[in-house]
Design a protein around this motif. Structure first.
Motif, mmCIF file in Angstrom:
data_model
loop_
_atom_site.group_PDB
_atom_site.id
_atom_site.type_symbol
_atom_site.label_atom_id
_atom_site.label_comp_id
_atom_site.label_asym_id
_atom_site.label_seq_id
_atom_site.Cartn_x
_atom_site.Cartn_y
_atom_site.Cartn_z
ATOM 1 N N PRO A 215 -17.958 19.677 10.771
ATOM 2 C CA PRO A 215 -17.249 18.706 11.595
ATOM 3 C C PRO A 215 -15.765 18.591 11.288
ATOM 4 O O PRO A 215 -14.987 18.122 12.127
ATOM 5 N N GLY A 216 -15.356 19.012 10.100
ATOM 6 C CA GLY A 216 -14.004 18.791 9.636
ATOM 7 C C GLY A 216 -14.048 17.978 8.354
ATOM 8 O O GLY A 216 -15.116 17.563 7.898
ATOM 9 N N GLN A 217 -12.898 17.762 7.763
ATOM 10 C CA GLN A 217 -12.804 16.972 6.538
ATOM 11 C C GLN A 217 -12.354 15.562 6.930
ATOM 12 O O GLN A 217 -11.192 15.354 7.289
ATOM 13 N N ILE A 218 -13.286 14.628 6.888
ATOM 14 C CA ILE A 218 -13.015 13.266 7.316
ATOM 15 C C ILE A 218 -13.359 12.335 6.169
ATOM 16 O O ILE A 218 -14.460 12.412 5.611
ATOM 17 N N LEU A 219 -12.448 11.473 5.827
ATOM 18 C CA LEU A 219 -12.672 10.559 4.705
ATOM 19 C C LEU A 219 -13.476 9.361 5.205
ATOM 20 O O LEU A 219 -12.940 8.431 5.808
ATOM 21 N N THR A 220 -14.782 9.408 5.001
ATOM 22 C CA THR A 220 -15.691 8.351 5.441
ATOM 23 C C THR A 220 -16.506 7.866 4.257
ATOM 24 O O THR A 220 -16.278 8.257 3.110
ATOM 25 N N ASP A 221 -17.513 7.062 4.551
ATOM 26 C CA ASP A 221 -18.395 6.549 3.499
ATOM 27 C C ASP A 221 -19.169 7.665 2.802
ATOM 28 O O ASP A 221 -19.746 7.453 1.744
ATOM 29 N N LEU A 222 -19.162 8.870 3.388
ATOM 30 C CA LEU A 222 -19.813 10.004 2.737
ATOM 31 C C LEU A 222 -19.230 10.255 1.345
ATOM 32 O O LEU A 222 -19.912 10.762 0.452
ATOM 33 N N ALA A 223 -17.955 9.877 1.170
ATOM 34 C CA ALA A 223 -17.272 10.123 -0.106
ATOM 35 C C ALA A 223 -17.454 8.975 -1.097
ATOM 36 O O ALA A 223 -16.757 8.919 -2.117
ATOM 37 N N ARG A 224 -18.418 8.098 -0.860
ATOM 38 C CA ARG A 224 -18.548 6.902 -1.703
ATOM 39 C C ARG A 224 -18.912 7.210 -3.152
ATOM 40 O O ARG A 224 -18.710 6.364 -4.030
ATOM 41 N N HIS A 225 -19.443 8.397 -3.415
ATOM 42 C CA HIS A 225 -19.804 8.736 -4.790
ATOM 43 C C HIS A 225 -18.670 9.444 -5.533
ATOM 44 O O HIS A 225 -18.842 9.816 -6.703
ATOM 45 N N LEU A 226 -17.529 9.620 -4.882
ATOM 46 C CA LEU A 226 -16.400 10.291 -5.512
ATOM 47 C C LEU A 226 -15.447 9.273 -6.118
ATOM 48 O O LEU A 226 -15.228 8.200 -5.552
ATOM 49 N N SER A 227 -14.856 9.629 -7.217
ATOM 50 C CA SER A 227 -13.842 8.781 -7.823
ATOM 51 C C SER A 227 -12.530 8.930 -7.059
ATOM 52 O O SER A 227 -12.336 9.878 -6.287
ATOM 53 N N ALA A 228 -11.613 7.987 -7.308
ATOM 54 C CA ALA A 228 -10.294 8.081 -6.672
ATOM 55 C C ALA A 228 -9.601 9.379 -7.071
ATOM 56 O O ALA A 228 -8.922 10.014 -6.247
ATOM 57 N N GLU A 229 -9.789 9.801 -8.315
ATOM 58 C CA GLU A 229 -9.177 11.045 -8.786
ATOM 59 C C GLU A 229 -9.748 12.256 -8.054
ATOM 60 O O GLU A 229 -9.015 13.195 -7.709
ATOM 61 N N GLU A 230 -11.053 12.244 -7.805
ATOM 62 C CA GLU A 230 -11.666 13.362 -7.081
ATOM 63 C C GLU A 230 -11.175 13.418 -5.647
ATOM 64 O O GLU A 230 -10.898 14.503 -5.113
ATOM 65 N N ILE A 231 -11.059 12.270 -5.013
ATOM 66 C CA ILE A 231 -10.553 12.235 -3.635
ATOM 67 C C ILE A 231 -9.110 12.729 -3.588
ATOM 68 O O ILE A 231 -8.729 13.521 -2.721
ATOM 69 N N ASP A 232 -8.297 12.286 -4.540
ATOM 70 C CA ASP A 232 -6.901 12.721 -4.573
ATOM 71 C C ASP A 232 -6.782 14.228 -4.789
ATOM 72 O O ASP A 232 -5.841 14.863 -4.296
ATOM 73 N N ALA A 233 -7.745 14.800 -5.502
ATOM 74 C CA ALA A 233 -7.721 16.252 -5.741
ATOM 75 C C ALA A 233 -7.885 17.037 -4.449
ATOM 76 O O ALA A 233 -7.472 18.198 -4.364
ATOM 77 N N THR A 260 -17.384 18.448 17.575
ATOM 78 C CA THR A 260 -18.197 19.675 17.575
ATOM 79 C C THR A 260 -19.679 19.349 17.676
ATOM 80 O O THR A 260 -20.437 20.080 18.336
ATOM 81 N N SER A 261 -20.132 18.248 17.070
ATOM 82 C CA SER A 261 -21.530 17.829 17.236
ATOM 83 C C SER A 261 -21.844 17.583 18.706
ATOM 84 O O SER A 261 -22.872 18.045 19.230
ATOM 85 N N VAL A 262 -20.968 16.839 19.368
ATOM 86 C CA VAL A 262 -21.193 16.503 20.778
ATOM 87 C C VAL A 262 -21.092 17.748 21.650
ATOM 88 O O VAL A 262 -21.873 17.927 22.588
ATOM 89 N N TRP A 263 -20.157 18.625 21.318
ATOM 90 C CA TRP A 263 -20.027 19.874 22.074
ATOM 91 C C TRP A 263 -21.302 20.716 21.943
ATOM 92 O O TRP A 263 -21.834 21.220 22.935
ATOM 93 N N GLU A 279 -17.571 25.439 14.610
ATOM 94 C CA GLU A 279 -16.519 24.545 14.137
ATOM 95 C C GLU A 279 -15.399 24.509 15.166
ATOM 96 O O GLU A 279 -15.236 25.450 15.956
ATOM 97 N N ASP A 280 -14.672 23.424 15.204
ATOM 98 C CA ASP A 280 -13.583 23.239 16.164
ATOM 99 C C ASP A 280 -14.037 23.517 17.590
ATOM 100 O O ASP A 280 -13.338 24.151 18.381
ATOM 101 N N CYS A 281 -15.245 23.043 17.909
ATOM 102 C CA CYS A 281 -15.798 23.155 19.264
ATOM 103 C C CYS A 281 -15.856 24.595 19.755
ATOM 104 O O CYS A 281 -15.543 24.911 20.906
ATOM 105 N N ASP A 282 -16.290 25.483 18.892
ATOM 106 C CA ASP A 282 -16.497 26.880 19.262
ATOM 107 C C ASP A 282 -17.452 27.497 18.246
ATOM 108 O O ASP A 282 -17.672 26.940 17.160
ATOM 109 N N VAL A 283 -18.023 28.625 18.595
ATOM 110 C CA VAL A 283 -18.816 29.388 17.642
ATOM 111 C C VAL A 283 -17.860 29.922 16.582
ATOM 112 O O VAL A 283 -16.775 30.429 16.894
#
Length: 319
Positions: A215-233, A260-263, A279-283
């Motif tokens: 889908p892409g790199q989106i900062l959502t609740d999926l990253a809740r197990h990462l530390s601030a340092e890991e996210i910054d990396a 891309t999910s909807v596509w 990815e990016d709305c294409d094969v």
């Protein structure tokens, strides 16, 4: 044969949103199920399908929280479901099948990422159990409704994280090797892609086609197990802590992340095709290296490995 991993020139791109790809699509009278459909890119997927006229069923471990999140979105039905509980999956599917509905769209968007070591009741590593085995079990249970639709799509949200690791068929549950949260995540995301490949091979004779996607790199609740340092990396936030948006480099908004999910679920451009990673709305092409890491790794697009995973999953997930 499955569709080759070759872009088809959809006309969309990395900046497309879910609303863009569903514009002009009429889903009136159709039913969709979106796991994880009450948060992050899943919520935007639910919104786009609803705005196209679909009734969207959102199964959730916490139905009240899901109701609050989807408040104001028309045609949404909230149901109880815990993907790592086989009884919960079977009960959800039985309720759905009892209503006699066809299921033309199933989007497997729920997932967890880089969690501490955890296991389900059967001892399966939790990322593999949630991201793959739970959805494998769900598709198996909902199969009659998918067949009833006569033309159905099953979309599995994978990740570029699949490039971290393939499936370790000798020790998928980290019972002998040391646990590594990123190896476990990568394995589960490779499993999403291989599942789509094997499912498509079985489903196309029934009109069921399957796809996986990044889908892409989106900062959502999926990253809740990462530390601030890991996210910054990951260089995901600017100096003010705001998530960066640079679609060409993969950093997207939730609305772009859902595109891309909807596509994959709705585009007529994919009629007659299936079994591919997008990815990016294409094969997507096969990944051969490069800074942007676009494409699917060969180990996640291998029909022999897909069949091996299917056999393993039947052993682990289906009593």
């Amino acid at each position: 044969m499955s569709t080759p991993q070759t872009p088809i020139g959809s006309g969309f791109g990395a900046s497309a949103t879910a609303a863009d790809v569903v514009a002009g699509v009429d889903l009136s009278g159709q039913t969709a199920i979106v796991t994880g459909g009450a948060s992050g890119i899943g919520l935007e997927t639910t919104r786009a399908l609803s705005e196209a006229g679909a009734t969207v069923i959102v199964p959730a471990r916490d139905p009240e929280r899901a109701r609050r999140a989807t408040l104001g979105i028309a045609g949404v039905e909230i149901e109880q479901l815990d993907l790592v509980d086989p009884g919960s999956v079977d009960f959800f599917a039985a309720r759905f099948l009892a209503r006699g509905r066809a299921l033309p769209i199933l989007i497997n968007s729920a997932g967890i990422m880089a969690t501490p070591l955890g296991r389900d009741a059967a001892g399966h590593e939790l990322q593999f159990a949630t991201n793959h085995l739970g959805h494998f079990r769900l598709v198996h249970a909902l199969w009659p409704a998918l067949v009833r639709a006569k033309s159905a799509r099953v979309v599995s949200v994978s990740s570029r994280g699949h490039q971290i690791a393939g499936v370790d068929f000798d020790d998928p549950n980290f019972t002998r090797r040391a646990y590594d949260k990123w190896q476990a995540y990568g394995q589960s995301k490779t499993a999403n892609a291989l599942f789509a490949l094997a499912l498509d091979a079985r489903g196309k004779q029934h009109g069921i086609r399957a796809f996986s996607l990044h889908p892409g790199q989106i900062l959502t609740d999926l990253a809740r197990h990462l530390s601030a340092e890991e996210i910054d990396a990951f260089d995901a936030r600017d100096a003010n802590g705001v998530p960066k948006v640079d679609p060409e480099r993969g950093m997207k908004t939730p609305q772009q992340g859902a595109a891309t999910s909807v596509w994959c679920a709705t585009s007529r451009q994919l009629d007659g095709l299936g079994g591919v990673y997008c990815e990016d709305c294409d094969v997507a092409p096969i990944y051969r290296g490069g800074e942007l890491r676009k494409g699917v790794s060969p180990w996640a697009a291998d029909p022999a490995l897909a069949e091996r995973l299917w056999t393993l999953s039947e052993t682990l997930a289906i009593a």
